[in-house]
Design an enzyme around this catalytic site. Structure first.
Site, mmCIF file in Angstrom:
data_model
loop_
_atom_site.group_PDB
_atom_site.id
_atom_site.type_symbol
_atom_site.label_atom_id
_atom_site.label_comp_id
_atom_site.label_asym_id
_atom_site.label_seq_id
_atom_site.Cartn_x
_atom_site.Cartn_y
_atom_site.Cartn_z
ATOM 1 N N GLU A 198 6.096 2.186 -10.675
ATOM 2 C CA GLU A 198 5.046 1.291 -10.189
ATOM 3 C C GLU A 198 4.594 0.373 -11.317
ATOM 4 O OE1 GLU A 198 3.107 3.097 -6.419
ATOM 5 O OE2 GLU A 198 1.822 3.394 -8.162
ATOM 6 N N ASN B 44 0.141 6.144 0.220
ATOM 7 C CA ASN B 44 -0.992 6.580 -0.598
ATOM 8 C C ASN B 44 -2.230 5.790 -0.184
ATOM 9 O OD1 ASN B 44 -2.809 7.286 -2.603
ATOM 10 N ND2 ASN B 44 -1.772 6.119 -4.224
ATOM 11 N N TRP B 45 -3.141 6.472 0.484
ATOM 12 C CA TRP B 45 -4.346 5.784 0.971
ATOM 13 C C TRP B 45 -5.341 5.483 -0.148
ATOM 14 C CZ3 TRP B 45 -6.232 8.387 6.188
ATOM 15 C CH2 TRP B 45 -5.300 8.097 7.194
ATOM 16 N N LYS B 46 -5.137 6.065 -1.320
ATOM 17 C CA LYS B 46 -6.105 5.926 -2.426
ATOM 18 C C LYS B 46 -7.498 6.361 -1.917
ATOM 19 C CE LYS B 46 -3.054 2.589 -4.487
ATOM 20 N NZ LYS B 46 -2.834 1.478 -5.391
ATOM 21 N N GLU C 31 -3.754 4.310 -11.795
ATOM 22 C CA GLU C 31 -5.214 4.175 -11.660
ATOM 23 C C GLU C 31 -5.911 5.346 -12.346
ATOM 24 O OE1 GLU C 31 -5.084 3.598 -7.433
ATOM 25 O OE2 GLU C 31 -4.183 1.625 -7.778
ATOM 26 N N HIS D 255 -0.790 8.729 -11.437
ATOM 27 C CA HIS D 255 -0.906 7.366 -10.905
ATOM 28 C C HIS D 255 -1.583 6.491 -11.971
ATOM 29 C CE1 HIS D 255 -1.972 3.924 -8.482
ATOM 30 N NE2 HIS D 255 -1.112 4.359 -7.568
ATOM 31 N N GLY E 191 -1.234 -3.706 -5.708
ATOM 32 C CA GLY E 191 -2.371 -4.343 -5.043
ATOM 33 C C GLY E 191 -2.468 -5.848 -5.271
ATOM 34 N N GLY F 148 0.858 1.596 -0.935
ATOM 35 C CA GLY F 148 -0.597 1.689 -0.979
ATOM 36 C C GLY F 148 -1.224 0.984 0.215
ATOM 37 N N GLY F 149 -1.693 -0.241 -0.004
ATOM 38 C CA GLY F 149 -2.443 -0.999 1.004
ATOM 39 C C GLY F 149 -1.799 -1.035 2.379
ATOM 40 N N SER G 95 2.833 -3.403 -3.973
ATOM 41 C CA SER G 95 2.841 -4.460 -2.961
ATOM 42 C C SER G 95 4.041 -4.390 -2.018
ATOM 43 C CB SER G 95 2.739 -5.848 -3.623
ATOM 44 O OG SER G 95 1.508 -5.966 -4.312
HETATM 45 O O1 G3H Z 1 0.345 4.279 -4.818
HETATM 46 C C1 G3H Z 1 0.594 3.151 -4.395
HETATM 47 C C2 G3H Z 1 0.718 2.031 -5.277
HETATM 48 O O2 G3H Z 1 -0.251 2.006 -6.272
HETATM 49 C C3 G3H Z 1 0.989 0.717 -4.626
HETATM 50 O O3 G3H Z 1 -0.163 0.158 -4.061
HETATM 51 O O4 G3H Z 1 1.077 -0.967 -2.209
HETATM 52 O O5 G3H Z 1 -1.356 -1.387 -2.569
HETATM 53 O O6 G3H Z 1 0.343 -2.281 -4.169
HETATM 54 P P1 G3H Z 1 -0.029 -1.200 -3.200
#
Ligand code: G3H
Length: 248
Positions: free
Chosen positions: A165, A9-11, A95, A93, A171, A232-233, A211
């Site tokens: 999650e 997920n690139w957000k 967020e 999600h 993050g 994510g990141g 993470s």
């Molecule tokens: O959608 C992905 C998640 O919110 C995890 O994000 O891997 O940056 O902690 P992260």
């Protein structure tokens, strides 16, 4: 036997130009036993499709409005996503729940609408740090899972992917331990069993997210009830994301 899934997920990251550079570097040997999916900003989906169209890599969106068309300024419909080649969509999600105020009821409508259009919803659930510290994780997860699944026909529940999650791990660089994640994944499978029966609960895929990186992916995918990760990141770095996929 459930097939593993690694979803990146690139957000809200990567312009179209940056996405092009990313996919020029993304050379991966496909695995039969693990699905790989990119969950991208809408603007990056066509460029990704150009690069991965001859591969088995899947495409998904980070959001979708639960209607086919109409006066919903700024929103994207399931028909638009399908036409772009998306077969997955994230629903709920944290967020979006926290920043945009999405409710369990609205998320349930998205999950149902995605299934009605043969798009696989990735339903995100998870507790805040305060809820975690107050011992309210189970209650929160049960509320979120039930709200999203209870109005879906039983035979469709196995098509939902559920991502656990914990919000405090997203993050932060501090992932949950594999034991913690497995305990919640097991709980989710039990809730699904109570809603839709054992056969469905044995089929439903449950991911961990928060993470995840190339160094810890094995800890999670080694657990009985965890079938992959929502990354994510670390999915923004092609070499690391390839490594996560190869190690899963
Ligand atoms: O959608 C992905 C998640 O919110 C995890 O994000 O891997 O940056 O902690 P992260």
């Amino acid at each position: 036997m459930r097939k593993k899934l690694i979803a990146g997920n690139w957000k809200m990251n990567q312009t179209v130009t940056e996405a092009g550079h990313y996919f020029e570097k993304f050379k991966v040997k496909a695995r039969e036993d693990v699905d790989l999916v990119f969950i991208l900003p809408f603007t990056d989906i066509p460029v990704a499709k150009f690069f991965i169209s001859r591969s088995s890599i899947g495409l998904g969106a980070q959001n979708m409005y639960p209607a086919e068309s109409g006066a919903f300024t700024g929103e994207i419909s399931p028909l638009m996503l399908k036409d772009l080649g998306c077969t997955y969509v994230i629903c709920g999600h944290s967020e979006r729940r926290e920043i945009l105020g999405e409710s369990d009821e609205f998320i349930a409508r998205k999950v149902k609408c995605a299934l009605d259009h043969d798009i696989t919803p990735i339903l995100c659930v998870g507790e805040t740090k305060d809820e975690h510290d107050a011992g309210k994780t189970e209650e929160k997860i049960e509320t979120q899972v039930r709200a999203a699944l209870e109005k879906i026909p039983t035979d469709k529940v196995s098509n939902v992917v559920i991502a656990y999650e914990p919000i405090w791990a997203i993050g932060s660089g501090a992932a949950a331990t594999a034991d913690e994640a497995e305990a919640v994944a097991k709980l989710i499978r039990q809730i699904v069993k109570n809603i839709a029966g054992k056969k469905v609960s044995d089929q439903v895929r449950i991911l961990y997210g928060g993470s995840v990186n190339a160094g810890n992916i094995n800890d999670f995918t080694g657990e009985k009830d965890i079938d992959g990760a929502l990354v994510g990141g670390a999915s923004l770095k092609p070499e690391e994301f390839i490594s996560i996929y190869q190690k899963a």
